[in-house]
Design an enzyme around this catalytic site. Structure first.
Site, PDB file in Angstrom:
ATOM      1  N   TYR A  63       0.801  -1.245   0.000  1.00  0.00           N
ATOM      2  CA  TYR A  63       0.000   0.000   0.000  1.00  0.00           C
ATOM      3  C   TYR A  63       0.826   1.285   0.000  1.00  0.00           C
ATOM      4  CZ  TYR A  63      -4.386  -2.386  -0.232  1.00  0.00           C
ATOM      5  OH  TYR A  63      -5.445  -3.124  -0.703  1.00  0.00           O
TER       6      TYR A  63
ATOM      7  N   GLU B 124      -9.045  -6.786   3.714  1.00  0.00           N
ATOM      8  CA  GLU B 124      -8.301  -7.923   3.135  1.00  0.00           C
ATOM      9  C   GLU B 124      -7.762  -8.839   4.232  1.00  0.00           C
ATOM     10  OE1 GLU B 124      -5.740  -5.792   0.376  1.00  0.00           O
ATOM     11  OE2 GLU B 124      -7.542  -5.116  -0.657  1.00  0.00           O
TER      12      GLU B 124
HETATM   13  C1  HEM Z   1      -6.357   2.240  -1.794  1.00  0.00           C
HETATM   14  C2  HEM Z   1      -5.608   1.693  -2.717  1.00  0.00           C
HETATM   15  C3  HEM Z   1      -6.153   0.877  -3.871  1.00  0.00           C
HETATM   16  C4  HEM Z   1      -7.276   1.050  -4.610  1.00  0.00           C
HETATM   17  C5  HEM Z   1      -8.328   2.152  -4.477  1.00  0.00           C
HETATM   18  C6  HEM Z   1      -7.304  -0.003  -5.601  1.00  0.00           C
HETATM   19  C7  HEM Z   1      -8.289  -0.163  -6.564  1.00  0.00           C
HETATM   20  C8  HEM Z   1      -8.349  -1.202  -7.460  1.00  0.00           C
HETATM   21  C9  HEM Z   1      -9.404  -1.424  -8.408  1.00  0.00           C
HETATM   22  C10 HEM Z   1     -10.621  -0.521  -8.599  1.00  0.00           C
HETATM   23  C11 HEM Z   1      -9.142  -2.552  -9.089  1.00  0.00           C
HETATM   24  C12 HEM Z   1      -9.992  -3.197 -10.196  1.00  0.00           C
HETATM   25  C13 HEM Z   1     -10.826  -4.284  -9.557  1.00  0.00           C
HETATM   26  C14 HEM Z   1     -11.810  -4.930 -10.495  1.00  0.00           C
HETATM   27  O1  HEM Z   1     -12.517  -4.210 -11.189  1.00  0.00           O
HETATM   28  O2  HEM Z   1     -11.878  -6.158 -10.523  1.00  0.00           O
HETATM   29  C15 HEM Z   1      -7.901  -3.065  -8.589  1.00  0.00           C
HETATM   30  C16 HEM Z   1      -7.269  -4.177  -9.066  1.00  0.00           C
HETATM   31  C17 HEM Z   1      -5.980  -4.490  -8.770  1.00  0.00           C
HETATM   32  N1  HEM Z   1      -5.212  -3.929  -7.772  1.00  0.00           N
HETATM   33 FE1  HEM Z   1      -5.715  -2.435  -6.550  1.00  0.00          FE
HETATM   34  N2  HEM Z   1      -6.210  -0.780  -5.449  1.00  0.00           N
HETATM   35  C18 HEM Z   1      -5.481  -0.282  -4.397  1.00  0.00           C
HETATM   36  C19 HEM Z   1      -4.293  -0.791  -3.909  1.00  0.00           C
HETATM   37  C20 HEM Z   1      -3.563  -1.784  -4.522  1.00  0.00           C
HETATM   38  C21 HEM Z   1      -2.268  -2.232  -4.093  1.00  0.00           C
HETATM   39  C22 HEM Z   1      -1.509  -1.709  -2.876  1.00  0.00           C
HETATM   40  C23 HEM Z   1      -1.850  -3.190  -4.977  1.00  0.00           C
HETATM   41  C24 HEM Z   1      -0.545  -3.942  -4.980  1.00  0.00           C
HETATM   42  C25 HEM Z   1       0.526  -3.483  -5.541  1.00  0.00           C
HETATM   43  C26 HEM Z   1      -2.924  -3.367  -5.931  1.00  0.00           C
HETATM   44  C27 HEM Z   1      -2.894  -4.254  -6.985  1.00  0.00           C
HETATM   45  C28 HEM Z   1      -3.962  -4.507  -7.807  1.00  0.00           C
HETATM   46  C29 HEM Z   1      -3.921  -5.473  -8.889  1.00  0.00           C
HETATM   47  C30 HEM Z   1      -2.724  -6.335  -9.288  1.00  0.00           C
HETATM   48  C31 HEM Z   1      -5.180  -5.466  -9.490  1.00  0.00           C
HETATM   49  C32 HEM Z   1      -5.626  -6.292 -10.711  1.00  0.00           C
HETATM   50  C33 HEM Z   1      -5.207  -5.472 -11.916  1.00  0.00           C
HETATM   51  C34 HEM Z   1      -5.170  -6.236 -13.197  1.00  0.00           C
HETATM   52  O3  HEM Z   1      -5.012  -7.445 -13.168  1.00  0.00           O
HETATM   53  O4  HEM Z   1      -5.251  -5.586 -14.228  1.00  0.00           O
HETATM   54  N3  HEM Z   1      -3.925  -2.505  -5.636  1.00  0.00           N
HETATM   55  N4  HEM Z   1      -7.444  -2.232  -7.589  1.00  0.00           N
END
Ligand code: HEM
Ligand SMILES: Cc1cc2nc3c(=O)[nH]c(=O)nc-3n(C[C@H](O)[C@H](O)[C@H](O)COP(=O)(O)OP(=O)(O)OC[C@H]3O[C@@H](n4cnc5c(N)ncnc54)[C@H](O)[C@@H]3O)c2cc1C
Length: 412
Positions: A103, A145
């Protein structure tokens, strides 16, 4: 988790400043998240092991993130309102094994992107307010989580992170879809999934600079011993390269191969307390989560009426056609309908309609709109089904769907 306690940690001035950036986020949100990903992968290239780089190229992940940041700013006063969205994202994060230490990395790059893109519109006060707000929002994700990981670990046969599974069978289901049956390589039981859930496969391809993570819905009823995933081979249309992992799973993974996978996750799950008719509508490979719901309902709710409507091109690409027809013949509760848009000469006795699923068709075959509706398929298909269900005056609370990728706008 008491979200209200966490939000009160932010002072009034900080909340007001964050809220004042809402119009800017609406206008420039995607520029910010696009820049964020550029910075993230430049500063932390190891994160390419986690993020789907094809989604990066298509731009749909930037859009999904921009929407989430926008909602968080809009509801900074009452974060409990975005908990359904947080939970949905947290399921995806859990399935990718995202950890608390990730994060601050995301926060740093997101703030840098906000600073760069908003430039003159974001003074020091705005940046400080966003830094505080990000920390609160991140805590909400981290604790949601944490609960999910703890739950996964204490479930019988459950686990967190990746666990090796062995491919115990590989079955060709159509010209483009092949199923893999997976059992835990340690010989221990594996968690019983909820119908509709998915797992993430980690592919470690020799010579590739990074690992690839991809989600696959479990296409079998829960509790049968092995998990089954059914994968469509993406051939790469309109000049785009063929799909990397679907081709790898089709060609290089065989009986005896080992695949690391995460525990079942996902919010697109069947409500088996509901006894009203169940309507399942799939397009192409979108049939996978619905098959799990179909099989599970036959097993656990033998009195519940099930209407299963599947649309695809023709019999050549129609996976599990015979198995589904058998279920229809064997169980009075099951009513199946097949819609082909490009049938072959051999398909004559197998389809009910040529063309597409639309409002007229749904209102002809379904006895009521007071039912539970679940659908999955390509983006255009999903938008069209949503529109048809709206015309059929189905209430939003009865509509459930899942995109096979980052969430998209369902209203076209
Ligand atoms: C407050 C912080 C965060 C927000 C608001 C956020 C938001 C999101 C959103 C909206 C999605 C798309 C989910 C979906 O539609 O299925 C997503 C996917 C994802 N997030 Fe986060 N996220 C955050 C933090 C993180 C962190 C810290 C990581 C790790 C480095 C991370 C890694 C990912 C990954 C790998 C995906 C799937 C993306 C893909 O495969 O294209 N996120 N996140
Ligand atoms: C919750 C969930 C459940 C899923 N369940 C299933 C399932 O049960 N079965 C299943 O088969 N899939 C499922 N998927 C999809 C799956 O995760 C993969 O996305 C899919 O297998 C394609 O991966 P790939 O590596 O083969 O293709 P990728 O290499 O990721 O490419 C994907 C597609 O994008 C095209 N493409 C490549 N580059 C570009 C570009 N620059 N612009 C535009 N297009 C481009 C490719 O030609 C290909 O068609 C699910 C996804 C999610 C999120």
């Amino acid at each position: 988790m008491l979200v209200t306690n966490i939000t009160t940690g932010l002072d009034r001035q900080t909340k007001d400043i964050v809220k004042s950036t809402v119009p800017l986020l609406q206008e420039r949100g995607e520029d910010i998240t696009k820049r964020f990903y550029q910075l993230l992968f430049k500063n932390n290239p190891e994160l390419k092991n986690i993020f789907n780089q094809t989604n990066q190229r298509k731009g749909n992940q930037s859009k999904a993130l921009a929407n989430a940041v926008y909602s968080a700013a809009f509801y900074i006063d009452e974060l409990e309102k975005i908990m359904p969205q947080v939970k949905q994202i947290a399921h995806k994060h859990k399935s990718l094994n995202i950890q608390p230490e990730h994060y601050p990395i995301v926060g740093e790059n997101l703030l840098a992107a906000i600073k760069e893109v908003l430039n003159d519109s974001a003074d020091e006060e705005v940046l400080v307010a966003w830094e505080k707000a990000y920390s609160v929002i991140a805590d909400v994700f981290i604790s949601t989580e944490k609960e999910m990981y703890q739950e996964a670990e204490k479930t019988i046969g459950g686990w967190s992170g990746f666990r090796n599974f062995i491919v115990v069978d590989k079955v060709v289901e159509s010209d483009v879809i092949t199923s893999l049956y997976l059992e835990a390589a340690d010989g221990e039981p594996c968690a019983i999934h909820q119908p509709g859930q998915y797992i993430t496969v980690k592919a470690e391809i020799e010579g590739a600079p990074y690992n690839y993570l991809r989600q696959y819905s479990l296409s079998c009823a829960p509790g049968g011993g092995a998990y089954r995933i059914s994968v469509k081979r993406e051939d790469g249309l309109n000049g785009h390269p063929p799909g990397i992992i679907s081709n790898y799973l089709h060609s290089d993974i065989n009986k005896g191969s080992i695949l690391p996978i995460t525990a079942p996750s996902g919010y697109f799950t069947l409500d088996s307390q509901d006894t009203r008719p169940l309507v399942l509508i799939s397009g192409g490979v979108g049939l996978t989560p619905l098959l799990s719901m179909l099989e599970s309902t036959i097993k656990n709710q033998p009195e519940r009426e099930i209407y299963y409507i599947h649309a695809t091109q023709n019999g050549k690409v129609h996976a599990m056609r015979e198995a589904i027809q058998k279920l229809d013949k064997k169980h009075d509760q099951v009513h199946t309908y097949t819609v082909y848009d490009n049938p072959t000469d051999n398909d004559n006795k197998f389809y009910d309609k040529v063309g597409y699923i639309d409002y007229n068709y749904l209102s002809t075959i379904l006895p009521t709109n007071n039912a539970a509706f679940y659908f999955c398929g390509p983006k255009g298909f999903m938008q069209s089904i949503y529109k048809s269900l709206s015309q059929f005056e189905v209430e939003d609370k009865d509509i459930n769907y899942e995109f096979f990728g980052p969430s998209e706008e369902i209203k076209d």
